[in-house]
Design a protein around this motif. Structure first.
Motif, PDB file in Angstrom:
ATOM      1  N   ARG A 202       0.822  -1.211   0.000  1.00 60.18           N
ATOM      2  CA  ARG A 202       0.000   0.000   0.000  1.00 60.18           C
ATOM      3  C   ARG A 202       0.859   1.266   0.000  1.00 60.18           C
ATOM      4  NH1 ARG A 202      -5.341  -0.600   0.855  1.00 60.18           N
ATOM      5  NH2 ARG A 202      -6.119  -2.675   1.415  1.00 60.18           N
ATOM      6  N   SER A 203       2.071   1.159   0.540  1.00 60.49           N
ATOM      7  CA  SER A 203       2.965   2.323   0.566  1.00 60.49           C
ATOM      8  C   SER A 203       3.725   2.487  -0.748  1.00 60.49           C
ATOM      9  CB  SER A 203       3.977   2.181   1.712  1.00 60.49           C
ATOM     10  OG  SER A 203       5.006   1.245   1.379  1.00 60.49           O
ATOM     11  N   LEU A 204       3.609   1.479  -1.629  1.00 59.25           N
ATOM     12  CA  LEU A 204       4.402   1.456  -2.853  1.00 59.25           C
ATOM     13  C   LEU A 204       3.498   1.093  -4.032  1.00 59.25           C
ATOM     14  CD1 LEU A 204       7.368   1.806  -3.676  1.00 59.25           C
ATOM     15  CD2 LEU A 204       7.696  -0.638  -3.287  1.00 59.25           C
ATOM     16  N   PRO A 205       2.821   2.068  -4.622  1.00 58.85           N
ATOM     17  CA  PRO A 205       1.867   1.780  -5.696  1.00 58.85           C
ATOM     18  C   PRO A 205       2.485   0.990  -6.844  1.00 58.85           C
ATOM     19  CG  PRO A 205       1.702   4.073  -5.007  1.00 58.85           C
ATOM     20  CD  PRO A 205       2.908   3.506  -4.330  1.00 58.85           C
ATOM     21  N   ARG A 206       1.693   0.125  -7.414  1.00 62.15           N
ATOM     22  CA  ARG A 206       2.150  -0.692  -8.543  1.00 62.15           C
ATOM     23  C   ARG A 206       2.605   0.177  -9.704  1.00 62.15           C
ATOM     24  NH1 ARG A 206      -0.062  -2.634 -13.081  1.00 62.15           N
ATOM     25  NH2 ARG A 206      -1.976  -1.488 -12.626  1.00 62.15           N
ATOM     26  N   SER A 215      14.729  -1.994 -14.495  1.00 63.17           N
ATOM     27  CA  SER A 215      15.878  -2.025 -13.583  1.00 63.17           C
ATOM     28  C   SER A 215      15.553  -2.864 -12.353  1.00 63.17           C
ATOM     29  CB  SER A 215      16.256  -0.600 -13.156  1.00 63.17           C
ATOM     30  OG  SER A 215      17.239  -0.628 -12.140  1.00 63.17           O
ATOM     31  N   SER A 216      16.139  -4.043 -12.286  1.00 65.30           N
ATOM     32  CA  SER A 216      15.880  -4.912 -11.133  1.00 65.30           C
ATOM     33  C   SER A 216      16.416  -4.300  -9.844  1.00 65.30           C
ATOM     34  CB  SER A 216      16.511  -6.292 -11.360  1.00 65.30           C
ATOM     35  OG  SER A 216      17.915  -6.183 -11.523  1.00 65.30           O
ATOM     36  N   SER A 217      17.548  -3.595  -9.919  1.00 63.01           N
ATOM     37  CA  SER A 217      18.133  -3.020  -8.703  1.00 63.01           C
ATOM     38  C   SER A 217      17.250  -1.911  -8.137  1.00 63.01           C
ATOM     39  CB  SER A 217      19.538  -2.475  -8.988  1.00 63.01           C
ATOM     40  OG  SER A 217      19.484  -1.429  -9.936  1.00 63.01           O
ATOM     41  N   GLN A 218      16.591  -1.136  -9.000  1.00 62.30           N
ATOM     42  CA  GLN A 218      15.707  -0.081  -8.507  1.00 62.30           C
ATOM     43  C   GLN A 218      14.431  -0.668  -7.900  1.00 62.30           C
ATOM     44  OE1 GLN A 218      15.743   2.256 -12.215  1.00 62.30           O
ATOM     45  NE2 GLN A 218      16.557   3.978 -11.022  1.00 62.30           N
ATOM     46  N   ILE A 219      13.933  -1.732  -8.516  1.00 62.46           N
ATOM     47  CA  ILE A 219      12.785  -2.430  -7.922  1.00 62.46           C
ATOM     48  C   ILE A 219      13.154  -2.966  -6.552  1.00 62.46           C
ATOM     49  CG2 ILE A 219      11.252  -4.442  -8.110  1.00 62.46           C
ATOM     50  CD1 ILE A 219      10.466  -2.352 -10.084  1.00 62.46           C
ATOM     51  N   GLU A 220      14.311  -3.596  -6.442  1.00 58.25           N
ATOM     52  CA  GLU A 220      14.770  -4.143  -5.157  1.00 58.25           C
ATOM     53  C   GLU A 220      14.954  -3.025  -4.134  1.00 58.25           C
ATOM     54  OE1 GLU A 220      18.276  -6.053  -6.449  1.00 58.25           O
ATOM     55  OE2 GLU A 220      17.224  -7.746  -7.356  1.00 58.25           O
ATOM     56  N   ALA A 221      15.509  -1.901  -4.589  1.00 50.32           N
ATOM     57  CA  ALA A 221      15.726  -0.770  -3.684  1.00 50.32           C
ATOM     58  C   ALA A 221      14.397  -0.259  -3.138  1.00 50.32           C
ATOM     59  CB  ALA A 221      16.466   0.352  -4.419  1.00 50.32           C
ATOM     60  N   LEU A 222      13.404  -0.138  -4.002  1.00 55.71           N
ATOM     61  CA  LEU A 222      12.093   0.340  -3.559  1.00 55.71           C
ATOM     62  C   LEU A 222      11.432  -0.642  -2.598  1.00 55.71           C
ATOM     63  CD1 LEU A 222      10.774   1.761  -6.949  1.00 55.71           C
ATOM     64  CD2 LEU A 222      11.158   3.087  -4.857  1.00 55.71           C
ATOM     65  N   LYS A 250      13.613   7.623  -2.694  1.00 56.45           N
ATOM     66  CA  LYS A 250      12.769   8.061  -1.586  1.00 56.45           C
ATOM     67  C   LYS A 250      12.567   9.570  -1.628  1.00 56.45           C
ATOM     68  CE  LYS A 250      12.514   8.022   3.485  1.00 56.45           C
ATOM     69  NZ  LYS A 250      13.193   7.609   4.743  1.00 56.45           N
ATOM     70  N   LYS A 251      13.663  10.300  -1.872  1.00 55.39           N
ATOM     71  CA  LYS A 251      13.578  11.761  -1.955  1.00 55.39           C
ATOM     72  C   LYS A 251      12.821  12.194  -3.196  1.00 55.39           C
ATOM     73  CE  LYS A 251      16.443  15.904  -1.755  1.00 55.39           C
ATOM     74  NZ  LYS A 251      17.842  16.445  -1.643  1.00 55.39           N
ATOM     75  N   LYS A 252      13.062  11.513  -4.300  1.00 53.06           N
ATOM     76  CA  LYS A 252      12.424  11.867  -5.578  1.00 53.06           C
ATOM     77  C   LYS A 252      10.906  11.720  -5.514  1.00 53.06           C
ATOM     78  CE  LYS A 252      12.327  10.542 -10.479  1.00 53.06           C
ATOM     79  NZ  LYS A 252      12.933   9.655 -11.516  1.00 53.06           N
ATOM     80  N   HIS A 253      10.425  10.657  -4.872  1.00 55.90           N
ATOM     81  CA  HIS A 253       8.992  10.364  -4.861  1.00 55.90           C
ATOM     82  C   HIS A 253       8.309  10.670  -3.529  1.00 55.90           C
ATOM     83  CE1 HIS A 253       9.202   8.491  -8.822  1.00 55.90           C
ATOM     84  NE2 HIS A 253      10.239   7.778  -8.409  1.00 55.90           N
ATOM     85  N   GLY A 254       9.054  11.215  -2.582  1.00 56.64           N
ATOM     86  CA  GLY A 254       8.470  11.575  -1.293  1.00 56.64           C
ATOM     87  C   GLY A 254       7.937  10.375  -0.531  1.00 56.64           C
ATOM     88  N   LEU A 255       8.729   9.300  -0.502  1.00 60.80           N
ATOM     89  CA  LEU A 255       8.282   8.050   0.112  1.00 60.80           C
ATOM     90  C   LEU A 255       8.539   8.024   1.609  1.00 60.80           C
ATOM     91  CD1 LEU A 255       9.650   5.571  -2.594  1.00 60.80           C
ATOM     92  CD2 LEU A 255       7.301   6.406  -2.347  1.00 60.80           C
ATOM     93  N   LYS A 256       7.733   7.261   2.307  1.00 60.17           N
ATOM     94  CA  LYS A 256       7.931   7.032   3.748  1.00 60.17           C
ATOM     95  C   LYS A 256       7.851   5.538   3.985  1.00 60.17           C
ATOM     96  CE  LYS A 256       5.970   8.053   8.310  1.00 60.17           C
ATOM     97  NZ  LYS A 256       7.297   8.240   8.926  1.00 60.17           N
ATOM     98  N   SER A 257       8.922   4.974   4.512  1.00 63.85           N
ATOM     99  CA  SER A 257       8.972   3.519   4.707  1.00 63.85           C
ATOM    100  C   SER A 257       8.165   3.101   5.927  1.00 63.85           C
ATOM    101  CB  SER A 257      10.427   3.061   4.876  1.00 63.85           C
ATOM    102  OG  SER A 257      10.982   3.599   6.064  1.00 63.85           O
TER     103      SER A 257
END
Length: 436
Positions: A202-206, A215-222, A250-257
């Motif tokens: 829910r914190s990470l929209p599809r 990019s598998s590494s960016q998916i893994e990072a997210l 995280k900074k680019k998309h304003g994410l909160k883990s």
């Protein structure tokens, strides 16, 4: 012996009274032509009943209570929904009751009309302290009957789970892919980590993950970052790389883990550690965009299995179950039992729900057929059923048994269960033919 209202419902529904010329408490002859339709919602207990009292034919509703005084105790005298009640069926008549216009409601008292065998069987079931109330009676029930009843209970389970699907669809404005993504994430956590997995999804929209599908590494990072696993420095290269990547995203998309402490490791085998499950989930997301649409178009169960089996994990997970702790070589791919669990609780449910929503019998049957083609589940409840010699043939039957245990056995709803009814009325077999 005092019987609950549910038991009187059962007796009326199947008209299981001692055969004789029935009369109301006022002494008028009573002929039960049709017991009516059992109403499971608010209002009178049976609707569209047809009875003859004296020389008059009545069509209307029937209300059932333990004592006739319950009518006033439940405030029915003030409820217009009960104005069309034509008969009050009670175990004990202790008080006359009236409609709003002052007319008295005929009463049918049944305390002396209950067959002794049925009363004894019911008392035995309710007093039984076995794992399931009918455990000692199962050997007397025909296997064909048990199989048919399980088929009915399976549909109940799938319909019940379809309600959850519909709630997700409403939340995500009719997007089957988004709804499936949330439920799939929850099932990836299995029981122990289902909640944090759902919180992560829910914190990470599809749609955000889809931006980085190349990019598998960016998916893994997210995935790992949003799960709260990348809030520290590491001594190994791989976690440090995705940690740096996550800080940027995280900074680019304003994410909160979500909080790391939500994830549980206690009493889990290493192959079920949340860190490894997250790696598998990330690999599946990277490999399969619009996953539900792909599954929905696939009819071969082996191909669906392959979608979950052939997921390319980063080689780091060949020697790790969690960050920073190297171990002997692991088996990092999803095991067959894990895949089966996901297919049962996500894929089959969504196929069934999709079919219901669109009036498509092929998809309804696809969900059922998927369960029938997989072996039964291996968990504590199913092992217990096997111990009492009820051995499921496939996942469809094991799912039905889990529903049976939860919905009927644990709540002792024997009067709503086909097996309970069969046992209770085994000396009145002709009256239970309507169950199926």
């Amino acid at each position: 012996m005092s019987f609950p209202e549910e038991f009187i419902h059962y007796l009326w529904k199947f008209c299981l009274f001692n055969k004789q010329d029935y009369k109301t408490v006022a002494g008028e002859s009573l002929d039960i032509i049709s017991v009516g339709l059992h109403n499971m919602n608010a209002g009178p207990d049976f609707e569209s009943s047809k009875i003859r009292i004296g020389g008059t034919l009545w069509v209307g509703n029937v209300e059932i209570h333990i004592r006739s005084s319950d009518w006033n105790r439940h405030q029915h005298q003030f409820d217009l929904a009960y104005e069309n009640v034509i008969l009050h069926v009670v175990s004990v008549h202790d008080e006359s009751v009236f409609r709003k216009d002052g007319t008295e409601i005929p009463v049918f008292e049944i305390k002396d009309l209950i067959p002794k065998e049925i009363a004894q069987n019911y008392a035995s079931l309710m007093a039984n302290m076995s794992w399931i109330p009918c455990e000692k009676h199962l050997s007397s029930i025909e296997p064909f009957f048990l199989k048919n009843w399980l088929s009915r209970v399976l549909i109940e389970r799938l319909e019940e789970k379809s309600v959850q699907v519909n709630e997700l669809l409403k939340e995500y404005k009719g997007s089957w892919d988004d709804a499936f993504y949330i439920m799939l994430a929850r099932n990836f956590g299995f029981k122990t980590n289902a909640v944090p997995f759902e919180m992560l999804a829910r914190s990470l929209p599809r749609q955000l993950l889809a931006k980085y599908k190349n990019s598998s590494s960016q998916i893994e990072a997210l995935i790992f970052g949003q799960a709260g696993f990348l809030n520290e420095m590491f001594t190994e290269s791989y976690p440090n790389i995705i940690m740096q990547e996550y800080r940027f995203l995280k900074k680019k998309h304003g994410l909160k883990s979500i909080d790391r402490y939500l994830w549980k490791y206690m009493r889990l085998r290493p192959r079920n550690f949340p860190s490894l499950r997250l790696a598998q989930f990330a690999a599946l997301i990277w490999k399969s965009n619009h996953l539900f649409s792909r599954i929905n178009d696939e009819n071969d169960i082996q191909n669906i299995f392959k979608l979950f089996r052939d997921i390319p994990l980063n080689s780091y997970w060949d020697t790790h179950f969690r960050f920073g702790k190297k171990c002997n070589q692991t088996v990092s791919s999803l095991g067959d039992e894990s895949i089966k669990n996901i297919l049962i609780n996500s894929v089959a449910v969504f196929s069934f729900a999709f079919g219901l929503t669109h009036g498509n019998k092929d998809h309804v049957n696809k969900g059922i057929n998927l369960l029938e083609k997989m072996g039964p589940e291996d968990n504590a409840h199913i092992k217990r059923f096997i111990q009492i010699n009820w051995i499921p043939e496939n996942a469809a039957q094991s799912q039905a048994l889990l529903q049976l245990k939860k919905t009927y056995c644990d709540q002792k709803k024997c009067l709503s269960c086909g097996i309970g009814i069969k046992i209770l009325a085994k000396n009145n077999a002709t009256t239970v033919s309507d169950i199926f």
